[in-house]
Design a protein around this motif. Structure first.
Motif, mmCIF file in Angstrom:
data_model
loop_
_atom_site.group_PDB
_atom_site.id
_atom_site.type_symbol
_atom_site.label_atom_id
_atom_site.label_comp_id
_atom_site.label_asym_id
_atom_site.label_seq_id
_atom_site.Cartn_x
_atom_site.Cartn_y
_atom_site.Cartn_z
ATOM 1 N N VAL A 78 0.845 -1.206 0.000
ATOM 2 C CA VAL A 78 0.000 0.000 0.000
ATOM 3 C C VAL A 78 0.878 1.254 0.000
ATOM 4 C CG1 VAL A 78 -1.676 1.312 1.368
ATOM 5 C CG2 VAL A 78 -1.998 -1.151 1.029
ATOM 6 N N LEU A 79 1.946 1.227 0.781
ATOM 7 C CA LEU A 79 2.834 2.392 0.812
ATOM 8 C C LEU A 79 3.502 2.585 -0.552
ATOM 9 C CD1 LEU A 79 3.718 4.567 2.794
ATOM 10 C CD2 LEU A 79 5.734 3.214 3.299
ATOM 11 N N ASP A 80 3.846 1.495 -1.196
ATOM 12 C CA ASP A 80 4.445 1.578 -2.528
ATOM 13 C C ASP A 80 3.476 2.295 -3.489
ATOM 14 O OD1 ASP A 80 6.442 0.902 -4.490
ATOM 15 O OD2 ASP A 80 4.985 -0.532 -5.279
ATOM 16 N N CYS A 81 2.192 1.939 -3.410
ATOM 17 C CA CYS A 81 1.193 2.631 -4.255
ATOM 18 C C CYS A 81 1.145 4.114 -3.894
ATOM 19 C CB CYS A 81 -0.204 2.028 -4.056
ATOM 20 S SG CYS A 81 -0.372 0.389 -4.745
ATOM 21 N N ALA A 82 1.227 4.415 -2.591
ATOM 22 C CA ALA A 82 1.180 5.825 -2.168
ATOM 23 C C ALA A 82 2.329 6.598 -2.810
ATOM 24 C CB ALA A 82 1.225 5.918 -0.641
ATOM 25 N N TYR A 83 3.537 6.031 -2.778
ATOM 26 C CA TYR A 83 4.679 6.719 -3.394
ATOM 27 C C TYR A 83 4.459 6.911 -4.891
ATOM 28 C CZ TYR A 83 7.746 6.939 0.686
ATOM 29 O OH TYR A 83 8.298 7.269 1.897
ATOM 30 N N LYS A 84 3.814 5.932 -5.522
ATOM 31 C CA LYS A 84 3.583 6.050 -6.974
ATOM 32 C C LYS A 84 2.520 7.106 -7.304
ATOM 33 C CE LYS A 84 5.127 1.436 -8.239
ATOM 34 N NZ LYS A 84 4.778 0.030 -8.035
ATOM 35 N N CYS A 85 1.721 7.483 -6.315
ATOM 36 C CA CYS A 85 0.647 8.476 -6.549
ATOM 37 C C CYS A 85 0.956 9.802 -5.855
ATOM 38 C CB CYS A 85 -0.679 7.934 -6.030
ATOM 39 S SG CYS A 85 -1.178 6.419 -6.816
ATOM 40 N N LYS A 86 2.233 10.012 -5.547
ATOM 41 C CA LYS A 86 2.668 11.180 -4.765
ATOM 42 C C LYS A 86 2.366 12.494 -5.490
ATOM 43 C CE LYS A 86 7.151 12.345 -2.514
ATOM 44 N NZ LYS A 86 6.861 13.571 -1.983
ATOM 45 N N VAL A 87 1.904 13.485 -4.746
ATOM 46 C CA VAL A 87 1.777 14.840 -5.285
ATOM 47 C C VAL A 87 2.731 15.737 -4.481
ATOM 48 C CG1 VAL A 87 -0.627 14.593 -6.057
ATOM 49 C CG2 VAL A 87 -0.174 15.420 -3.741
ATOM 50 N N PRO A 88 3.220 16.849 -5.067
ATOM 51 C CA PRO A 88 4.204 17.661 -4.343
ATOM 52 C C PRO A 88 3.645 18.193 -3.022
ATOM 53 C CG PRO A 88 4.009 18.364 -6.638
ATOM 54 C CD PRO A 88 2.907 17.394 -6.395
ATOM 55 N N ALA A 89 4.362 17.955 -1.946
ATOM 56 C CA ALA A 89 3.923 18.447 -0.619
ATOM 57 C C ALA A 89 5.123 18.551 0.304
ATOM 58 C CB ALA A 89 2.870 17.519 -0.044
ATOM 59 N N GLY A 90 6.260 19.051 -0.218
ATOM 60 C CA GLY A 90 7.461 19.181 0.612
ATOM 61 C C GLY A 90 7.921 17.832 1.084
ATOM 62 N N ASP A 91 8.178 17.740 2.403
ATOM 63 C CA ASP A 91 8.647 16.486 3.010
ATOM 64 C C ASP A 91 7.552 15.444 3.150
ATOM 65 O OD1 ASP A 91 11.224 16.986 3.404
ATOM 66 O OD2 ASP A 91 11.072 17.545 5.535
ATOM 67 N N ALA A 92 6.292 15.912 3.046
ATOM 68 C CA ALA A 92 5.182 14.989 3.350
ATOM 69 C C ALA A 92 4.894 14.081 2.159
ATOM 70 C CB ALA A 92 3.941 15.789 3.700
ATOM 71 N N LEU A 93 4.407 12.889 2.471
ATOM 72 C CA LEU A 93 3.949 11.982 1.414
ATOM 73 C C LEU A 93 2.447 12.218 1.244
ATOM 74 C CD1 LEU A 93 4.098 9.655 -0.569
ATOM 75 C CD2 LEU A 93 4.011 8.063 1.348
#
Ligand SMILES: Cc1cc2nc3c(=O)[nH]c(=O)nc-3n(C[C@H](O)[C@H](O)[C@H](O)COP(=O)(O)OP(=O)(O)OC[C@H]3O[C@@H](n4cnc5c(N)ncnc54)[C@H](O)[C@@H]3O)c2cc1C
Length: 430
Positions: A78-93
């Motif tokens: 699930v975290l891997d999917c989150a990284y693949k759907c990342k939008v710019p937000a500084g340090d935050a995922l």
């Protein structure tokens, strides 16, 4: 092939299902959507983020950054999917929530070991291996079933008092005593009349978080927010949770008012602000509580909050591998097990999958140690106090302490944890 039933395709349930399926277990994943939605869910896809779209910081300066690093090392799906759907937000995922939900749903639906059953579970199959991951808004029928299994140890509403880090408290402005007892374990922050007056004035005027429509019906009379209680009159807190009666200061007098701190964890580095359940915004909690002299530089490990939340009293009913003490085939994962937050729900789903896999395969080897963020979170569920147990997100204070100079402490904790995770990885799923 071994088979497991997972109830709830949220953050925890999806991580559980994918991990188990990828390690040779057949999973039946039940999800009540799209025929039935909770009060907060609206998207028919799985792994829905019901409020903000962030999994918090990725920086290793924060415990949430360490938890992510550990999960990535162990290949959280699930975290891997989150990284693949990342939008710019500084340090935050932060993620594109629709893209994220769709990606996880596609991954689940294309996995040959997972069968998705889109229907509400109303009865727990007690003779099968089951993971309950139905979240904080678990449907009423299932909630009733869980209540039957766990008795009074199942809660429906949450009124959280803040938890703070002990080493941020100015202990010179406190004394240690229990009420009506010259000794004791409570740390009491002293307020004289002037200090109490300022605190009270700022508290009654501070900004609150509005409750959601489905939360307003509930009257939290048994656990009123501190600010609501304060609005009833200047002395209400002084005769309530902040009363000085039953205490004696060194000079023999009674304090005008006290704010009590109660130990939150076995390590004794986190303390709960007793009776201070609150719905103030986070900046207001920082501002108002720091008006108490001992808390001038206070650091919050968890802020107070009020919302609908179904969760079990994990320290009372769960083993250290997240199964019920009375039914070793029934496991809990996600927010319902007593963790708080999207990221923590994924982490709990991962841990639960590992422990379920071990149960199915007759292994007893790995329990993640509290030197890792994953282990520290799991450890909280079983080692926190049963009295007033409340969900918790990851914070440095949950990890086993380390002997290192203050400025090197975080990097020492990170190095120790990531080394430990590398060792554990070698033995996992074997
Ligand atoms: C209103 C609200 C706002 C929140 N906002 C945030 C936030 O901004 N940031 C944050 O980090 N955390 C937030 N949380 C806390 C928590 O992180 C999330 O609720 C998170 O989604 C919990 O993950 P989970 O997997 O445990 O449950 P969920 O993600 O809720 O998944 C549970 C799933 O189970 C399904 N289900 C329920 N009952 C049944 C049943 N009987 N049969 C079959 N399926 C069922 C549900 O439809 C759902 O899909 C919030 C919680 C709430 C209630």
């Amino acid at each position: 092939m071994k088979k497991v039933i997972v109830i709830g395709a949220g953050l925890a349930g999806c991580e559980c299902a994918l991990q188990l399926a990828n390690h040779g277990v057949k999973v039946e994943l039940y999800e009540q959507k799209p025929s039935k939605f909770t009060e907060a869910h609206t998207n028919p896809n799985f792994c829905e983020l019901v409020c903000s779209n962030t999994f918090k910081s990725t920086s290793l300066d924060y415990a949430s950054g360490l938890l992510k690093a550990e999960l990535s090392e162990l290949k959280s799906q699930v975290l891997d999917c989150a990284y693949k759907c990342k939008v710019p937000a500084g340090d935050a995922l932060a993620v594109d929530r629709n893209m994220f939900s769709k990606m996880v749903t596609d991954l689940i639906k294309s996995n040959p070991n997972i069968t998705v059953l889109e229907k509400e579970v109303t009865k727990i199959p007690l003779s099968e291996p089951v993971i309950i991951a139905s979240g904080p808004l678990t449907s009423a029928h299932l909630a009733e079933e869980i209540k039957q299994l766990t008795g009074e140890s199942f809660y429906f509403y949450d009124a959280l008092a803040p938890i703070i880090e002990l080493d941020s408290v100015d202990l010179s402005k406190t004394f240690k005593q229990d009420r009506w007892n010259e000794e004791g374990e409570h740390i009491n922050c002293i307020l004289n009349k002037e200090e109490y007056t300022v605190f009270w004035q700022e508290l009654v005027n501070a900004q609150r978080v509005p409750l959601k429509h489905f939360e307003t019906e509930k009257v939290f009379e048994g656990c009123l927010p501190l600010e609501v209680m304060a609005k009833r009159g200047f002395d209400t807190l002084r005769f309530g949770p902040m009363k000085g009666k039953g205490f004696k200061l060194e000079d023999g007098t009674e304090p005008y008012a006290v704010l009590q701190l109660r130990k939150e964890n076995i390590l004794g580095n986190l303390y709960n602000l007793v009776g201070c359940q609150t719905n103030l915004t986070y900046p207001e909690q920082r501002r108002v509580f720091s008006l108490i002299p001992a808390l001038k530089n206070v650091k919050f490990a968890r802020y107070g909050a009020m919302h609908r939340n179904s969760y079990i009293n994990a320290p009372k009913v769960l083993t250290n591998k997240f199964s019920l003490k009375e039914y070793n085939n029934i496991f809990f994962a996600g927010q319902i097990s007593g963790v708080e937050g999207y990221l923590e729900s994924v982490a709990s789903g991962f841990l639960c999958a590992v422990y379920m896999w071990q149960y199915l395969n007759g292994k007893t080897t790995t329990v993640f140690p509290a030197t890792t963020a994953l282990g520290a979170l799991g450890n909280y569920l079983v080692c926190a106090s049963e009295v007033n147990f409340q969900p918790m997100h990851i914070t440095w204070g949950l990890l086993s302490p380390i002997n290192a100079p203050k400025e090197q402490k975080k990097s020492a904790l990170v190095n120790r944890a990531l080394n430990e995770i590398k060792n554990i990885k070698e033995q996992l799923w074997k």
